[in-house]
Design a protein around this motif. Sequence first.
Motif, PDB file in Angstrom:
ATOM      1  N   PRO A  71       0.798  -1.234   0.000  1.00 49.04           N
ATOM      2  CA  PRO A  71       0.000   0.000   0.000  1.00 49.04           C
ATOM      3  C   PRO A  71       0.826   1.278   0.000  1.00 49.04           C
ATOM      4  N   PHE A  72       2.042   1.243   0.577  1.00 44.97           N
ATOM      5  CA  PHE A  72       2.791   2.484   0.795  1.00 44.97           C
ATOM      6  C   PHE A  72       4.041   2.614  -0.076  1.00 44.97           C
ATOM      7  N   GLY A  73       4.352   1.604  -0.880  1.00 46.23           N
ATOM      8  CA  GLY A  73       5.592   1.629  -1.652  1.00 46.23           C
ATOM      9  C   GLY A  73       5.614   2.636  -2.774  1.00 46.23           C
ATOM     10  N   THR A  74       4.432   3.138  -3.187  1.00 45.60           N
ATOM     11  CA  THR A  74       4.388   4.103  -4.290  1.00 45.60           C
ATOM     12  C   THR A  74       4.458   5.555  -3.817  1.00 45.60           C
ATOM     13  N   LEU A  75       4.610   5.769  -2.495  1.00 45.39           N
ATOM     14  CA  LEU A  75       4.649   7.141  -1.995  1.00 45.39           C
ATOM     15  C   LEU A  75       5.871   7.892  -2.510  1.00 45.39           C
ATOM     16  N   ARG A  76       6.987   7.184  -2.628  1.00 45.98           N
ATOM     17  CA  ARG A  76       8.219   7.774  -3.134  1.00 45.98           C
ATOM     18  C   ARG A  76       8.791   6.842  -4.178  1.00 45.98           C
ATOM     19  N   VAL A 175      -1.190  -5.614   9.856  1.00 45.87           N
ATOM     20  CA  VAL A 175      -0.978  -4.222  10.270  1.00 45.87           C
ATOM     21  C   VAL A 175      -1.005  -3.290   9.059  1.00 45.87           C
ATOM     22  N   ALA A 176      -0.354  -3.691   7.978  1.00 44.41           N
ATOM     23  CA  ALA A 176      -0.334  -2.847   6.771  1.00 44.41           C
ATOM     24  C   ALA A 176      -1.747  -2.647   6.235  1.00 44.41           C
ATOM     25  N   GLY A 177      -2.548  -3.720   6.185  1.00 44.27           N
ATOM     26  CA  GLY A 177      -3.923  -3.598   5.714  1.00 44.27           C
ATOM     27  C   GLY A 177      -4.768  -2.712   6.613  1.00 44.27           C
ATOM     28  N   THR A 178      -4.549  -2.817   7.919  1.00 44.19           N
ATOM     29  CA  THR A 178      -5.321  -1.997   8.865  1.00 44.19           C
ATOM     30  C   THR A 178      -4.963  -0.523   8.730  1.00 44.19           C
ATOM     31  N   SER A 207     -10.035   5.640  -1.447  1.00 49.70           N
ATOM     32  CA  SER A 207      -9.089   5.172  -2.470  1.00 49.70           C
ATOM     33  C   SER A 207      -7.700   4.921  -1.910  1.00 49.70           C
ATOM     34  N   GLY A 208      -7.448   5.366  -0.671  1.00 48.45           N
ATOM     35  CA  GLY A 208      -6.168   5.110  -0.024  1.00 48.45           C
ATOM     36  C   GLY A 208      -5.002   5.645  -0.815  1.00 48.45           C
ATOM     37  N   VAL A 456      -1.821  -4.725  -9.817  1.00 43.78           N
ATOM     38  CA  VAL A 456      -1.312  -3.358  -9.923  1.00 43.78           C
ATOM     39  C   VAL A 456      -0.856  -2.930  -8.536  1.00 43.78           C
ATOM     40  N   HIS A 457      -0.065  -1.870  -8.498  1.00 46.13           N
ATOM     41  CA  HIS A 457       0.394  -1.314  -7.217  1.00 46.13           C
ATOM     42  C   HIS A 457       1.024  -2.386  -6.316  1.00 46.13           C
TER      43      HIS A 457
END
Length: 479
Positions: A71-76, A175-178, A207-208, A456-457
């Motif tokens: 979920p968070f790998g596309t932030l940077r 934890v990542a999903g929550t 959309s997170g 995706v993602h």
Amino acid sequence: MCAPLSAEIKIGKLYITRGDLVLAVLVIPVALAIALLPTAWIVLGMIGTGLFAFVLLRPQYAVALLAFMVPFGTLRGMTVSGFTVGGTEMLIALLAFAWYARMVADREIRIVCPPIAFPLVFLLVIMVASVLASTAAEPAVKEIIKWGEVLFVCLFVANVVDREAARWLVLGLLVAGTLEGLYGIYQFGRSIGPEEFVLFGRFMRASGHFYQPNPFGGYMGLTLPLAYGLLLAGLSTTHEGRPTAVTWAAAVVGCTVMGAALVMSWSRGAWLGFGVAALAVTLAHSRRTLLLGLLGLVLIGLFLLLGDAALLPESLIQRVVDFVPYLSGVDIQAVEVTDANFAILERLAHWKAAWDMFSDHPWFGVGIGNYPVVYERYAIPRWQDPLGHAHNYYLNTLAEMGLVGLGAYVLFVGAALATAWKAVRCSQGYWHGVALGAFGMFMHLSVHNFFDNLYVHSMGVQVGLLLGVIWLICRRAET
């Protein structure tokens, strides 16, 4: 022959060793960086150095970080020669280096290949073969790399991760999903997002960090079965076989948060996918839940037949059934486009384009990753935006890899479901809950991909992680 580091060198009246010189060469640049660089860069550098050391020293535990990269790998990220390199790619590269370094240190290059990996390898071979039919090489290479990551992650978990590390990996997924679900709930309540995601004039479709509600709902649907499976395992097993208190709490909170976020995504495909997944997990858990599940289905059927569905919110009913009039087939160009039917007509237009591509290239398709490249030649007027995929992974596979590619993909999904089912049947307690969650995840993936593309993602990485975990469960039962 090189002089030892302890050899002394005379500089004036000082005697220093070669080791002192090496240390000075390493320390001086670090000291200059601390003195000259901004504080934020220094902090990031220290965190990065710590993570680098952690991955190299404990790769079996560091793989849990991949759960957060989904979920968070596309932030940077950064673009290199047209390819986007984000946190997922960098972490996978580090894990590959750590794995290779460990094998070199052990003086044995040995890779255990679980049976589930062979259908995945076959699928990759078909993808590579379809490149010969492709118009553009770059999107084809991107897709092949993406599926190569799935294979690597599966093999890494099967070869490097032990039981204790697998528990941390499962906890990381929960934890990542929550955390991502909480962010989606925040978006929904605070109306954060683009105007086209507005609901009822006051809310916003969640959309997170996926930037679209459908993949966000898909991610919730892929992760929620894991929490649900562990919840069932904790309720029905003895004290010794139950999940730990931390995992139990993560499963309870995860079910609540991710369930709410799934609803707030307003994604019909995600709702249907998770509905099938939850039913499959419930029926597969035990005879008691099998009977309760069947009883629940009967009660729901009676509820709908007696007309009590009118008690449900009208907006929810409309969201679920508004596509029914289009199932019999419509002339897309003749239908007036409105806000209510736009999403449905858009999907139908892309499904038709994918089918036409398959009709022209029935065996190997137009080439992996090339659906958006050739879409312009098959687009229906008013629907010129390729959207990146056909919003149906099975049709997308037919269009890009033909019948051969679809057969390879169905073989892979079937093997994944069979392995997960085997893990369910041969496990107990905590691991039974994990196996149930993996089985539910693959059920959701199979159903939701009829309406979208969930690869995706970096969501394929999560598929690879659980492929490796269910093989560990099966191997543990055999030994």
